[in-house]
Design a protein around this motif. Sequence first.
Motif, PDB file in Angstrom:
ATOM      1  N   SER A  19     -53.034 -47.739   0.143  1.00  0.00           N
ATOM      2  CA  SER A  19     -52.511 -48.994   0.720  1.00  0.00           C
ATOM      3  C   SER A  19     -52.778 -49.027   2.209  1.00  0.00           C
ATOM      4  N   ILE A  32     -42.052 -60.121  -8.273  1.00  0.00           N
ATOM      5  CA  ILE A  32     -41.927 -59.563  -6.926  1.00  0.00           C
ATOM      6  C   ILE A  32     -42.249 -60.606  -5.856  1.00  0.00           C
ATOM      7  N   TYR A  33     -43.281 -61.457  -6.117  1.00  0.00           N
ATOM      8  CA  TYR A  33     -43.615 -62.439  -5.075  1.00  0.00           C
ATOM      9  C   TYR A  33     -42.461 -63.421  -4.868  1.00  0.00           C
ATOM     10  N   ARG A  46     -48.228 -50.974  -9.320  1.00  0.00           N
ATOM     11  CA  ARG A  46     -47.794 -51.690  -8.132  1.00  0.00           C
ATOM     12  C   ARG A  46     -48.880 -52.007  -7.126  1.00  0.00           C
ATOM     13  N   VAL A  47     -49.768 -51.047  -6.846  1.00  0.00           N
ATOM     14  CA  VAL A  47     -50.676 -51.285  -5.714  1.00  0.00           C
ATOM     15  C   VAL A  47     -51.988 -51.985  -6.061  1.00  0.00           C
ATOM     16  N   ALA A  48     -52.414 -51.943  -7.320  1.00  0.00           N
ATOM     17  CA  ALA A  48     -53.732 -52.508  -7.621  1.00  0.00           C
ATOM     18  C   ALA A  48     -53.696 -54.028  -7.588  1.00  0.00           C
ATOM     19  N   ILE A  79     -36.917 -55.072  -2.666  1.00  0.00           N
ATOM     20  CA  ILE A  79     -37.517 -55.445  -3.939  1.00  0.00           C
ATOM     21  C   ILE A  79     -36.844 -54.689  -5.071  1.00  0.00           C
ATOM     22  N   ILE A 106     -46.634 -52.448  -2.785  1.00  0.00           N
ATOM     23  CA  ILE A 106     -47.036 -53.430  -3.783  1.00  0.00           C
ATOM     24  C   ILE A 106     -48.447 -53.892  -3.453  1.00  0.00           C
ATOM     25  N   ASN A 129     -37.135 -53.810  -9.152  1.00  0.00           N
ATOM     26  CA  ASN A 129     -38.069 -53.860 -10.283  1.00  0.00           C
ATOM     27  C   ASN A 129     -37.366 -54.126 -11.592  1.00  0.00           C
ATOM     28  N   LEU A 140     -44.002 -52.069   1.200  1.00  0.00           N
ATOM     29  CA  LEU A 140     -43.242 -52.253  -0.042  1.00  0.00           C
ATOM     30  C   LEU A 140     -43.921 -51.562  -1.225  1.00  0.00           C
ATOM     31  N   ARG A 197     -54.390 -58.311 -11.446  1.00  0.00           N
ATOM     32  CA  ARG A 197     -53.386 -57.642 -12.249  1.00  0.00           C
ATOM     33  C   ARG A 197     -52.251 -58.605 -12.609  1.00  0.00           C
ATOM     34  N   GLU A 198     -51.881 -59.446 -11.623  1.00  0.00           N
ATOM     35  CA  GLU A 198     -50.782 -60.375 -11.861  1.00  0.00           C
ATOM     36  C   GLU A 198     -51.079 -61.327 -13.008  1.00  0.00           C
TER      37      GLU A 198
END
Lengths: 127, 287
Positions: free
Chosen positions: B173, A13-14, B195-197, A5, A48, A7, A46, B214-215
């Motif tokens: 995670s 990212i998807y 990144r993780v949320a 990935i 994410i 940034n 990853l 978030r996206e």
Amino acid sequence: MNIIISNTEGIPIYEQIKEQIKAAIFSGDLKDGDLLPSIRQLAKDLQISVITTMRAYNDLEQEGFIVSVQGKGSYVKPKNPELIKEKKLLEIEEHLLAAINASKLVKLSQEELIDMLKFLIEEESND
Amino acid sequence: MTNILELSNLTKKFDSFSLNNVSFSLPKGFIMGFIGHNGAGKTTTIKLILDMLKKDSGSIKVFGKDNLIYKNEVMERIGVVMDSTYFVEEWNLADLEASVSPFYKNWNSKKYNDLLDDFYLDKSKKIKELSRGMKVKLMIAVALSHDADLLILDEPTSGLDAVSRNELMDILSDFITDENKGVLFSTHITTDLERVADFITFINKGEIVYSGTREELLEKYLVIKGGRGVLEPSQRELILGYREHSVGFDGLIEASMLRMMPESVVYEPCNLDDILVRTNMGGNSYE
């Protein structure tokens, strides 16, 4: 299979995950019926979010590349005609591009090239 | 999707501050970042969930159950990390286990010891000898040792260095690789959440200004930049947090409005900080 990935590329990212899984399927790195990493494991590896990976897998499933079995995981969809077609289309595109580039070298016009293609198709069907 | 946490119309009034009709929900299997300035109401909300404060009205459901009616059952399944430890500073980590474990039916001593090893925490150390990062890890070790299903962390990353923050994100995670678990995580450091949320809830002055994925939030806006004088006044009005300087302008724009802009502008994806600053979700201008 590797998934890397970036940034900084500006590609979501998807999308990156999707394209790299597709590439692995096309290259034969992932074969029919192979089990993909679980959504949550991949998200963790990853670093994410789960939703990002879910979105990639959902898209891949909708496009017919993978199939998800509740409680078991996601697999590469076996013998997918659409997938084979997409792969073939890519191949055709590649060969046609090669023909176009070759025709440029000898300054062949667009019409002449198309005529040549038509002529070849006719010859082929007459055989 | 079942919600692991559900707040509806939660209200709590203080003399100088009030939490107004706070509603949001977290489906199980996901991480939610709870963002707001200091004093926005994050800790008050968390204290209400944990029944450390009495609510005026509204309801809180954890694992689908009212947090007050089923208090014991609910609390047993929540792991809490606050911004300072609630442990006696003179205890060492073995004393801590002896004191805390009787409170939990599901206390797993082996797990506690394994986690201390994993986190490089020395059992003979006193709590007051631990660094801030180690204390956070200790609180997580305690939460995981009583097999919590919901982790609630209040500003766990403040005062942590980058390495410890990264470790914490890994732990979270890892925690939700079990899809029956969930994490609510308050912070004012948005890069942690970048990144993780999975979900973001913004709170400002005691009110929720956004709660969703978030996206979706990050895709809604773009950072826009361009030269001076290229925008008509009507175009300029569409830009949030418009800032003009000697050689150009910048701001934030809703992605759907981009077609209204002149061709000379450049734009790029935004991050949570851009949204926080430009839309002033921390201030008054957010519609």
